[in-house]
Design an enzyme around this catalytic site. Structure first.
Site, short mmCIF file in Angstrom:
data_model
loop_
_atom_site.label_atom_id
_atom_site.label_comp_id
_atom_site.label_asym_id
_atom_site.label_seq_id
_atom_site.Cartn_x
_atom_site.Cartn_y
_atom_site.Cartn_z
N ARG A 42 0.84 -1.19 0.00
CA ARG A 42 0.00 0.00 0.00
C ARG A 42 0.88 1.25 0.00
O ARG A 42 2.09 1.18 0.19
CB ARG A 42 -0.92 -0.01 1.23
CG ARG A 42 -2.01 -1.06 1.19
CD ARG A 42 -2.77 -1.15 2.50
NE ARG A 42 -1.97 -1.73 3.57
CZ ARG A 42 -2.39 -1.91 4.81
NH1 ARG A 42 -3.61 -1.53 5.15
NH2 ARG A 42 -1.61 -2.46 5.73
N TYR B 231 -1.10 4.50 10.54
CA TYR B 231 -1.49 3.54 11.58
C TYR B 231 -0.30 3.33 12.51
O TYR B 231 0.85 3.23 12.05
CB TYR B 231 -1.87 2.19 10.95
CG TYR B 231 -3.20 2.18 10.24
CD1 TYR B 231 -4.38 2.39 10.94
CD2 TYR B 231 -3.28 1.96 8.87
CE1 TYR B 231 -5.60 2.38 10.29
CE2 TYR B 231 -4.49 1.94 8.21
CZ TYR B 231 -5.65 2.15 8.93
OH TYR B 231 -6.87 2.15 8.27
N HIS C 89 -0.85 1.57 16.20
CA HIS C 89 -1.12 0.40 17.05
C HIS C 89 -0.07 0.27 18.14
O HIS C 89 0.63 -0.74 18.27
CB HIS C 89 -1.17 -0.88 16.20
CG HIS C 89 -2.25 -0.87 15.15
ND1 HIS C 89 -3.59 -0.95 15.46
CD2 HIS C 89 -2.18 -0.77 13.80
CE1 HIS C 89 -4.31 -0.91 14.35
NE2 HIS C 89 -3.48 -0.80 13.34
N ASP D 235 -2.80 -6.88 15.22
CA ASP D 235 -2.20 -5.54 15.27
C ASP D 235 -2.21 -4.97 16.68
O ASP D 235 -1.36 -4.16 17.04
CB ASP D 235 -2.97 -4.57 14.35
CG ASP D 235 -2.38 -4.53 12.94
OD1 ASP D 235 -1.17 -4.75 12.81
OD2 ASP D 235 -3.14 -4.30 12.00
N LYS E 64 1.50 1.89 7.24
CA LYS E 64 1.85 1.09 8.41
C LYS E 64 2.75 1.87 9.36
O LYS E 64 3.34 2.89 9.01
CB LYS E 64 2.54 -0.21 7.99
CG LYS E 64 1.60 -1.21 7.35
CD LYS E 64 0.39 -1.52 8.23
CE LYS E 64 0.73 -2.24 9.51
NZ LYS E 64 -0.48 -2.47 10.36
N GLU F 175 -5.97 4.84 13.59
CA GLU F 175 -6.89 3.93 14.25
C GLU F 175 -7.55 4.49 15.49
O GLU F 175 -8.47 3.87 16.05
CB GLU F 175 -6.20 2.60 14.61
CG GLU F 175 -5.23 2.64 15.78
CD GLU F 175 -3.83 3.07 15.40
OE1 GLU F 175 -2.94 3.01 16.26
OE2 GLU F 175 -3.62 3.47 14.23
#
Length: 370
Positions: free
Chosen positions: A15, A94, A96, A270, A75, A118
């Site tokens: 991505r 993101y 996490h 995740d 990511k 997120e």
């Protein structure tokens, strides 16, 4: 503002933070975009398409990180990327953090302002920047589980939907949220015997209204979880506590009692995973066995379908990227409480209580640090 889009470097992550279409929108608002060469190849977009959209192409990630005021990724930054972050720079991606102490500490040490997709909220409720990837991951979870059930992959040797005269596989989906709902769509479509477990009666009611008798809804208790997990051919872990580590609902003892060759797909990996036996894997080496149960725990599942995932993600992230660029991060965060909920780290301080509690770290409120 100078917005940088580096190439993703996590294992088999294809991505990209912004598409050429999104770059064109930013440029139209008067901003500059720098992209690392080859960053869009995974979604079928080459450097020339980014240049036509108004971006400049840099040869290395180092150049992008050095010059950009805001880095937009997909990511969490890997160690070598975290080392390039600097004080005052904005990172939008993101993160996490609740399951990743090393990353959390290094982001705090960088002095950067780190906003996590997120944990951004909306006035309609839910987590709008997580939802598109949850939809993709939920749908992929059934595909992955069906593949793992094949005997050459360590599975029982079952066809998910069975055939006339032969029972279908029993699929147990833990969590009736976005992941669970989209997993149920695919499981039902493939003819599986589909069971949904959730602790919220209102969510179960909404699920029943949507699916009717094509699925079976179960209120979550220790007894019901144990009963249905042990009896399952495929378990999908789709639970989420926003910003916090996932609860360990599938115990090691349950796994020991599952049928040899049954499968767990832990979409919650995740956030640390919802099975005690789970550990993060990659697309290159996606599965491992515990007590003869196949575990699929890929931490970036949507990266396997990058074109679908990237465009779905940009549909919801682009408005926030434009806002951050137009107003600057301080004004944007002060004016929008929902975007402010995405702030995880700022100027050497942790700002998300759930992460502080999960990792035993001190934290301050986003309002106080801004």
């Amino acid at each position: 503002m100078i917005v940088g889009i580096p190439k993703e470097i996590k294992n088999h992550e294809y991505r990209v933070g912004l598409t050429p279409t999104s770059v064109r929108e930013l440029v139209a608002h008067g901003h500059q975009c720098m992209v690392e060469t080859g960053c869009g190849l995974g979604i079928g977009c080459d450097d020339s398409q980014y240049q036509q959209a108004g971006a400049t192409v840099s040869g290395t990630a180092k150049e992008v990180f050095e010059q950009a005021e805001m880095i937009v990724k997909v990511k969490e930054p890997q160690a070598q990327e975290r080392a390039m972050l600097r004080e005052g720079q904005v990172l939008f991606t993101y993160l996490h953090l609740a399951a990743d102490a090393e990353q959390t500490n290094e982001l705090i040490g960088s002095g950067a302002t780190c906003i996590a997709y997120e944990t951004v909220t909306s006035s309609f409720g839910g987590l709008p920047l997580l939802a598109p990837m949850s939809k993709v991951a939920g749908r992929m979870a059934i595909q992955a589980g069906a593949h793992c059930l094949e005997q050459p992959n360590g599975g029982l040797g079952m066809l998910l939907g069975g055939v006339p005269g032969v029972d279908p596989a029993k699929v147990v989906i833990i969590g009736a949220g976005v992941v669970g709902t989209h997993a149920a769509h695919i499981a039902v479509g493939m003819g599986a015997d589909t069971w949904i477990i959730d602790r919220n009666p209102n969510v179960l009611e909404a699920h029943w209204q949507q699916f009717g008798t094509s699925t079976n809804t179960v209120f979550s208790t220790r007894d019901s979880l144990e009963k249905h997990v042990i009896d399952a051919d495929l378990v999908i872990g789709g639970v989420l506590i926003p910003g916090a580590a996932a609860p360990k609902l599938v115990t090691a003892e349950m796994v020991r009692q599952m049928r040899p060759g049954s499968v767990i797909v832990d979409v919650a990996i995740d956030q640390g995973g919802c099975a005690e036996t789970s550990k993060a894997t990659t697309h290159a080496d996606p599965t491992f066995m515990v007590d003869d149960v196949v575990h699929y725990c890929v931490a970036n599942m949507p990266g396997g379908v990058p074109r679908t995932s990237t465009y779905a993600l940009n549909n919801v992230t682009l408005p926030h990227v434009i806002t951050l660029a137009n107003k600057g991060y301080k004004q944007a965060l002060k004016e929008d409480e929902h975007l402010r909920n995405g702030l995880n780290v700022h100027a050497g301080k942790l700002t998300l209580p759930e992460v502080g509690e999960a990792l035993g770290l001190d934290y301050e409120t986003a309002e106080s640090v801004l």
